[in-house]
Write a protein that holds these residues in place. Structure first.
Motif, PDB file in Angstrom:
ATOM      1  N   GLN A  97      35.840  41.514  44.437  1.00 10.41           N
ATOM      2  CA  GLN A  97      36.889  40.663  43.871  1.00 10.41           C
ATOM      3  C   GLN A  97      38.098  41.531  43.497  1.00 10.41           C
ATOM      4  O   GLN A  97      38.452  41.637  42.347  1.00 10.41           O
ATOM      5  CB  GLN A  97      36.329  39.879  42.688  1.00 10.41           C
ATOM      6  N   TYR A  98      38.660  42.175  44.508  1.00 12.59           N
ATOM      7  CA  TYR A  98      39.860  43.015  44.348  1.00 12.59           C
ATOM      8  C   TYR A  98      39.600  44.226  43.450  1.00 12.59           C
ATOM      9  O   TYR A  98      40.496  44.695  42.749  1.00 12.59           O
ATOM     10  CB  TYR A  98      41.034  42.176  43.791  1.00 12.59           C
ATOM     11  N   ASN A 108      48.909  37.940  42.171  1.00 15.09           N
ATOM     12  CA  ASN A 108      48.865  36.708  41.390  1.00 15.09           C
ATOM     13  C   ASN A 108      49.266  35.504  42.250  1.00 15.09           C
ATOM     14  O   ASN A 108      49.360  35.609  43.474  1.00 15.09           O
ATOM     15  CB  ASN A 108      49.711  36.829  40.123  1.00 15.09           C
ATOM     16  N   ARG A 109      49.555  34.381  41.623  1.00 17.59           N
ATOM     17  CA  ARG A 109      49.642  33.113  42.364  1.00 17.59           C
ATOM     18  C   ARG A 109      51.059  32.686  42.731  1.00 17.59           C
ATOM     19  O   ARG A 109      52.007  32.949  41.992  1.00 17.59           O
ATOM     20  CB  ARG A 109      48.988  32.006  41.531  1.00 17.59           C
ATOM     21  N   LEU A 133      47.048  33.377  46.572  1.00 18.58           N
ATOM     22  CA  LEU A 133      46.654  34.387  45.584  1.00 18.58           C
ATOM     23  C   LEU A 133      46.611  35.777  46.217  1.00 18.58           C
ATOM     24  O   LEU A 133      46.044  35.953  47.306  1.00 18.58           O
ATOM     25  CB  LEU A 133      45.274  34.052  45.003  1.00 18.58           C
ATOM     26  N   HIS A 134      47.184  36.757  45.516  1.00 18.57           N
ATOM     27  CA  HIS A 134      47.017  38.177  45.844  1.00 18.57           C
ATOM     28  C   HIS A 134      47.316  38.545  47.297  1.00 18.57           C
ATOM     29  O   HIS A 134      46.582  39.327  47.911  1.00 18.57           O
ATOM     30  CB  HIS A 134      45.600  38.633  45.482  1.00 18.57           C
ATOM     31  N   HIS A 207      44.462  46.416  40.579  1.00 18.82           N
ATOM     32  CA  HIS A 207      43.497  45.424  40.094  1.00 18.82           C
ATOM     33  C   HIS A 207      42.203  46.067  39.599  1.00 18.82           C
ATOM     34  O   HIS A 207      41.107  45.539  39.829  1.00 18.82           O
ATOM     35  CB  HIS A 207      43.230  44.394  41.194  1.00 18.82           C
ATOM     36  N   TYR A 209      39.155  46.934  37.287  1.00 17.55           N
ATOM     37  CA  TYR A 209      38.386  46.254  36.245  1.00 17.55           C
ATOM     38  C   TYR A 209      37.838  47.351  35.341  1.00 17.55           C
ATOM     39  O   TYR A 209      37.061  48.191  35.785  1.00 17.55           O
ATOM     40  CB  TYR A 209      37.189  45.519  36.847  1.00 17.55           C
ATOM     41  N   LEU A 239      46.340  27.300  37.241  1.00 16.29           N
ATOM     42  CA  LEU A 239      46.846  28.602  36.760  1.00 16.29           C
ATOM     43  C   LEU A 239      48.244  28.953  37.270  1.00 16.29           C
ATOM     44  O   LEU A 239      48.626  30.129  37.345  1.00 16.29           O
ATOM     45  CB  LEU A 239      45.847  29.732  37.086  1.00 16.29           C
ATOM     46  N   ASP A 277      42.883  34.798  31.265  1.00 15.71           N
ATOM     47  CA  ASP A 277      43.434  34.966  32.619  1.00 15.71           C
ATOM     48  C   ASP A 277      44.892  34.526  32.505  1.00 15.71           C
ATOM     49  O   ASP A 277      45.307  33.538  33.088  1.00 15.71           O
ATOM     50  CB  ASP A 277      42.638  34.120  33.617  1.00 15.71           C
ATOM     51  N   GLN A 314      49.047  40.713  33.295  1.00 17.49           N
ATOM     52  CA  GLN A 314      48.003  39.706  33.409  1.00 17.49           C
ATOM     53  C   GLN A 314      46.753  40.280  32.767  1.00 17.49           C
ATOM     54  O   GLN A 314      46.287  41.365  33.137  1.00 17.49           O
ATOM     55  CB  GLN A 314      47.739  39.376  34.890  1.00 17.49           C
ATOM     56  N   TYR A 316      42.958  39.654  32.398  1.00 21.83           N
ATOM     57  CA  TYR A 316      41.910  38.877  33.063  1.00 21.83           C
ATOM     58  C   TYR A 316      40.553  39.453  32.675  1.00 21.83           C
ATOM     59  O   TYR A 316      40.261  40.608  32.977  1.00 21.83           O
ATOM     60  CB  TYR A 316      42.138  38.933  34.589  1.00 21.83           C
ATOM     61  N   PHE A 320      35.349  35.437  36.694  1.00 23.57           N
ATOM     62  CA  PHE A 320      34.722  34.997  37.954  1.00 23.57           C
ATOM     63  C   PHE A 320      33.744  36.031  38.492  1.00 23.57           C
ATOM     64  O   PHE A 320      33.192  35.846  39.581  1.00 23.57           O
ATOM     65  CB  PHE A 320      35.801  34.670  39.007  1.00 23.57           C
ATOM     66  N   GLU A 341      46.740  43.993  34.398  1.00 26.11           N
ATOM     67  CA  GLU A 341      47.562  44.117  35.601  1.00 26.11           C
ATOM     68  C   GLU A 341      49.041  44.028  35.236  1.00 26.11           C
ATOM     69  O   GLU A 341      49.550  42.955  34.934  1.00 26.11           O
ATOM     70  CB  GLU A 341      47.214  43.004  36.589  1.00 26.11           C
TER      71      GLU A 341
END
Ligand code: GLA
Length: 376
Positions: A97-98, A108-109, A133-134, A207, A209, A239, A277, A314, A316, A320, A341
């Motif tokens: 997931q990135y 982002n969106r 997205l992304h 991105h 985590y 979102l 998020d 961002q 997050y 997910f 981010e």
């Protein structure tokens, strides 16, 4: 008099020598080495930067990504604090997931994947509910193989990628460079640069985590976050920002004072966000990276300070994540890591009043982000 002059000259020369022999503030770079091969047969290289304090940053050419980041805790014990995989297959799988990647062309969106520049409408892939997205589906920046080089004497790793005109539907040939520096002050600095030959939207970020107790620790909700953000951009059911900018005061988004991520997350879990998020509006931006966020893990004592030139961040909380298996057989459950981010606002090209995200020929896009590690 003569004696004093001689003394002064000697002191000056000694000073000069000290400056000349001060060890460089940069890490050592080891690489390229082969990290693995993609399903399509591309070789993926890895580069490892190590500094005098044992901080180790491993980068890979797939997605110009951070694959490992080892930092000491308050007792000096080193742990890898970012989620990732041991091999290319992991990064290419639907479990990724990135993780750690460079995200773009537009992180982002973007609402419905649509935008208009100079009267021309563009349609990008819709890959997140009704939205983009992304950066898209197959050739987003996290999925392409970047070219890497070690720059000497700076000891930095620079990734470059030339994204052809029309790639993933974005206009313009985009020349990208992402440079990673690791200093002896335990700072990981990322410098982004891009130039285009047609007006095009751009929003790059990293991105990663983070779990400061070490990747694979079950939760990040005990981490305490501070943000230099008095405002945020409220978003709709998918979102996408509504276009408003509102104060964080009195909401679970107020991190102006250090607060545990888990302290007020409960009401958010049942919303479309499923946790944090959100895009926060950073106060006081400049040409040099300025304080944006501070993440502290009381358990390990590790602290990460984030500085940036970007107008937004961002936050997050890995809502997910699905308990996938990553490096060293560790699993990554929901909310076991947080992404910070640094970026422009989501869907900014479709909202008057959001900072400008269209890059035009002749202009240079620049973005600097520093993740600085310390202990407490
Ligand atoms: C982000 C988004 C999240 C999610 C992750 C990737 O940062 O804001 O909603 O899509 O990327 O899983």
């Amino acid at each position: 008099m003569r004696f004093i002059r001689k003394m002064l000259i000697t002191a000056f020369l000694l000073g000069m020598a000290a400056v000349a022999f001060t060890p460089p503030l940069r890490a050592e770079v080891n690489g390229p080495k082969i990290f693995g091969k993609t399903a399509g047969g591309d070789m993926i290289e890895e580069y490892t930067l190590t500094n005098a304090n044992g901080v180790k940053l491993k980068l890979i050419t797939l997605g110009a990504a951070i694959a490992e980041l080892h930092v000491p805790d308050k007792a000096g014990k080193i742990a890898d604090v970012v989620l990732g995989f041991d091999d290319v297959a992991g990064y290419e799988s639907d479990q990724n997931q990135y993780f750690g990647c460079t995200t773009g062309r537009y992180a982002n969106r973007i609402a419905k994947g649509k935008f208009t520049i100079d009267g021309k409408e563009y349609q990008l892939a819709v890959n997140n509910g009704p939205n983009h997205l992304h950066g898209g589906v197959k050739r987003s920046l996290d999925k392409v193989v970047w070219k890497a080089e070690v720059l000497k004497p700076e000891n930095v790793v620079r990734f470059t990628y030339e994204s052809p005109d029309g790639e993933e539907g974005y206009p313009g040939k985009l020349d990208l460079a992402v440079t990673y520096t690791l200093t002896d002050r335990n700072e990981v600095r990322i410098d982004y640069k891009a130039m285009t030959d047609k007006a095009t939207p751009i929003n790059l970020t990293n991105h990663s985590y983070f779990n400061l107790s070490g990747a694979g620790a079950p939760s990040v909700l005990d981490h305490e976050l501070t943000l230099a953000a008095e405002q945020y951009t409220p978003a709709d059911a998918d979102l996408i920002p509504t276009g408003k900018i509102e104060p964080v005061t009195g909401t679970p988004l107020d991190f102006m004072k250090p607060t545990k991520l888990g302290a007020r997350i409960e009401p958010l879990l049942k919303t479309q966000f499923q946790g944090y998020d959100h895009n926060f509006v950073l106060t006081k931006r400049g040409a040099a990276p300025t304080f944006a966020a501070r993440l502290r893990d009381p358990m390990s004592g590790r602290v990460m300070t984030v500085l940036t030139t970007q107008p937004g961040i961002q936050v997050y909380t890995g809502n997910f994540l699905k308990g996938q298996k990553g490096k060293g057989g560790k699993t990554f459950p929901k909310q076991s890591a947080v992404c910070l981010e640094t970026q422009h606002f989501p869907d900014a090209m479709n909202h008057k009043g959001f900072p400008e995200v269209i890059l035009r020929p002749g202009q240079t896009y620049r973005h600097a982000c520093i993740y600085a590690f310390s202990t407490e």
